[in-house]
Design a protein around this motif. Structure first.
Motif, short mmCIF file in Angstrom:
data_model
loop_
_atom_site.label_atom_id
_atom_site.label_comp_id
_atom_site.label_asym_id
_atom_site.label_seq_id
_atom_site.Cartn_x
_atom_site.Cartn_y
_atom_site.Cartn_z
N LYS A 190 -30.85 29.76 -33.50
CA LYS A 190 -32.16 29.18 -33.75
C LYS A 190 -32.87 28.80 -32.45
O LYS A 190 -34.09 28.88 -32.36
CB LYS A 190 -32.03 27.94 -34.64
CG LYS A 190 -31.47 28.24 -36.02
CD LYS A 190 -31.30 26.95 -36.82
CE LYS A 190 -30.73 27.24 -38.20
NZ LYS A 190 -30.51 25.99 -38.98
N ASP A 191 -32.10 28.38 -31.45
CA ASP A 191 -32.69 27.91 -30.20
C ASP A 191 -31.73 28.20 -29.05
O ASP A 191 -31.21 27.30 -28.41
CB ASP A 191 -32.99 26.41 -30.30
CG ASP A 191 -33.78 25.89 -29.10
OD1 ASP A 191 -34.36 26.72 -28.37
OD2 ASP A 191 -33.81 24.66 -28.90
N LEU A 192 -31.50 29.48 -28.78
CA LEU A 192 -30.55 29.90 -27.76
C LEU A 192 -31.11 29.64 -26.37
O LEU A 192 -32.17 30.12 -26.02
CB LEU A 192 -30.24 31.40 -27.93
CG LEU A 192 -29.16 31.98 -27.02
CD1 LEU A 192 -27.79 31.41 -27.36
CD2 LEU A 192 -29.14 33.51 -27.14
N ARG A 193 -30.35 28.90 -25.56
CA ARG A 193 -30.83 28.54 -24.23
C ARG A 193 -29.86 28.94 -23.11
O ARG A 193 -30.17 28.77 -21.93
CB ARG A 193 -31.12 27.04 -24.15
CG ARG A 193 -32.30 26.63 -25.01
CD ARG A 193 -32.58 25.16 -24.92
NE ARG A 193 -33.72 24.79 -25.75
CZ ARG A 193 -34.98 24.75 -25.33
NH1 ARG A 193 -35.25 25.05 -24.07
NH2 ARG A 193 -35.96 24.40 -26.14
N GLY A 194 -28.71 29.44 -23.45
CA GLY A 194 -27.76 29.88 -22.44
C GLY A 194 -26.58 30.57 -23.12
O GLY A 194 -26.31 30.34 -24.30
N VAL A 195 -25.87 31.43 -22.36
CA VAL A 195 -24.74 32.18 -22.90
C VAL A 195 -23.58 32.10 -21.93
O VAL A 195 -23.76 32.13 -20.70
CB VAL A 195 -25.11 33.66 -23.15
CG1 VAL A 195 -23.89 34.45 -23.61
CG2 VAL A 195 -26.23 33.77 -24.18
N ILE A 196 -22.37 32.03 -22.48
CA ILE A 196 -21.15 32.12 -21.69
C ILE A 196 -20.30 33.24 -22.26
O ILE A 196 -20.05 33.28 -23.46
CB ILE A 196 -20.36 30.80 -21.71
CG1 ILE A 196 -21.17 29.67 -21.09
CG2 ILE A 196 -19.03 30.96 -20.97
CD1 ILE A 196 -20.50 28.30 -21.20
N PHE A 197 -19.87 34.15 -21.39
CA PHE A 197 -18.89 35.16 -21.78
C PHE A 197 -17.51 34.52 -21.74
O PHE A 197 -17.04 34.11 -20.68
CB PHE A 197 -18.90 36.35 -20.83
CG PHE A 197 -19.97 37.37 -21.07
CD1 PHE A 197 -20.08 37.99 -22.30
CD2 PHE A 197 -20.85 37.71 -20.06
CE1 PHE A 197 -21.06 38.95 -22.52
CE2 PHE A 197 -21.84 38.68 -20.27
CZ PHE A 197 -21.94 39.29 -21.51
N GLU A 198 -16.85 34.44 -22.88
CA GLU A 198 -15.46 33.96 -22.88
C GLU A 198 -14.53 35.00 -22.29
O GLU A 198 -13.62 34.69 -21.52
CB GLU A 198 -15.02 33.62 -24.32
CG GLU A 198 -13.55 33.30 -24.48
CD GLU A 198 -12.69 34.53 -24.72
OE1 GLU A 198 -11.55 34.57 -24.19
OE2 GLU A 198 -13.14 35.48 -25.40
N CYS A 199 -14.74 36.24 -22.62
CA CYS A 199 -13.86 37.33 -22.20
C CYS A 199 -14.19 37.74 -20.76
O CYS A 199 -15.32 38.11 -20.46
CB CYS A 199 -14.02 38.53 -23.14
SG CYS A 199 -13.01 39.95 -22.69
N SER A 200 -13.19 37.70 -19.88
CA SER A 200 -13.43 38.01 -18.48
C SER A 200 -13.75 39.48 -18.26
O SER A 200 -14.27 39.85 -17.21
CB SER A 200 -12.23 37.60 -17.63
OG SER A 200 -11.10 38.39 -17.95
N ASN A 201 -13.44 40.34 -19.22
CA ASN A 201 -13.76 41.77 -19.09
C ASN A 201 -15.26 42.03 -19.19
O ASN A 201 -15.70 43.15 -18.90
CB ASN A 201 -13.06 42.58 -20.17
CG ASN A 201 -11.55 42.45 -20.13
OD1 ASN A 201 -10.95 41.90 -21.04
ND2 ASN A 201 -10.92 42.94 -19.07
#
Length: 237
Positions: A190-201
């Motif tokens: 609904k209000d995406l403001r940042g993303v983190i990749f959990e998978c290091s690949n």
């Protein structure tokens, strides 16, 4: 200037814990040394990512032993190559006595602060059915931080290479899989403001995802860069 002695090699401050796999690695992936702008030291951990789904004393001991082999050689900061190493973020950090980023997920509380404590953080993980609440809590997540978790398990090439151990990595296909997951994440948020990749690949594709979603993207390499700066900040004067 006093030089600390007693180690078999010098000039490496950051160590990376990796599992013994033959999955292809490309720049951007923590398992590829060219991903870093500074020298890193790799240490192989007994076991595999499946051992981190539920965790247990054997995988914890294996991680600790590998970390101790690094610190015994003078390594001053350690990064985990698998996002689910977050399960032991607190205890390994305490026992190793050096900066320890067990997972890119340890950036969740930091990103929440940087975002002004509003909006949602997207997590793109290798398999949404395997990343549990315990992994998130061990990384510093609390209920006040809204997360939207999108798994990569339904993306065909990712599943073939990362989940099932395929060897014929196609970088363009993998990028398309990552962007497809990013589109799904955006549709659910609904209000995406940042993303983190959990998978290091997946850190190889952070720039592509940033361009697609137009929000900040963090990954294992950004966590490594943070601890690397801490143990050897640039000298300006």
């Amino acid at each position: 200037m006093k030089i600390q002695t007693g180690y078999p090699f010098y000039g490496q401050n950051v160590g990376v814990l990796v599992f013994s796999t033959v999955t292809p690695r490309v720049p951007g992936d923590a398992g590829h040394a060219a991903s870093f702008s500074y020298p890193v030291r790799y240490e192989v951990v007994r076991g595999g990512f499946a051992d981190l789904i539920e965790g247990g004393p054997e995988i914890k001991a294996a991680l600790l032993e590998a970390g101790q082999r690094l610190t015994a050689r003078g390594i001053r900061a350690i990064v985990g190559d698998c996002g689910m190493m977050s399960l032991y973020q607190d205890c390994l950090g305490a026992e190793l006595g050096v900066l320890f980023a067990g997972s890119s997920l340890c950036q969740i509380p930091l990103l929440w602060q940087l975002m002004g404590r509003r909006g949602e953080i997207g997590i793109i993980t290798g398999h949404s059915g395997l990343l549990g609440e315990r992994h998130l809590r061990a990384s510093g997540w609390t209920e006040e931080i809204p997360l939207v978790i999108q798994g990569m398990q339904e993306e065909a090439h990712f599943s073939e290479i990362v989940i099932h151990g395929g060897l014929d990595l196609d970088v363009d296909r993998m990028c398309r899989d990552v962007l497809a997951a990013g589109e799904k994440l955006r549709a659910r948020a609904k209000d995406l403001r940042g993303v983190i990749f959990e998978c290091s690949n997946l850190a190889s594709y952070s720039a592509d995802l940033r361009e697609l979603l137009e929000v900040p993207v963090f990954d294992t390499i950004s966590a490594a860069n943070l601890v690397a700066y801490g143990v050897e900040p640039p000298r300006y004067l």
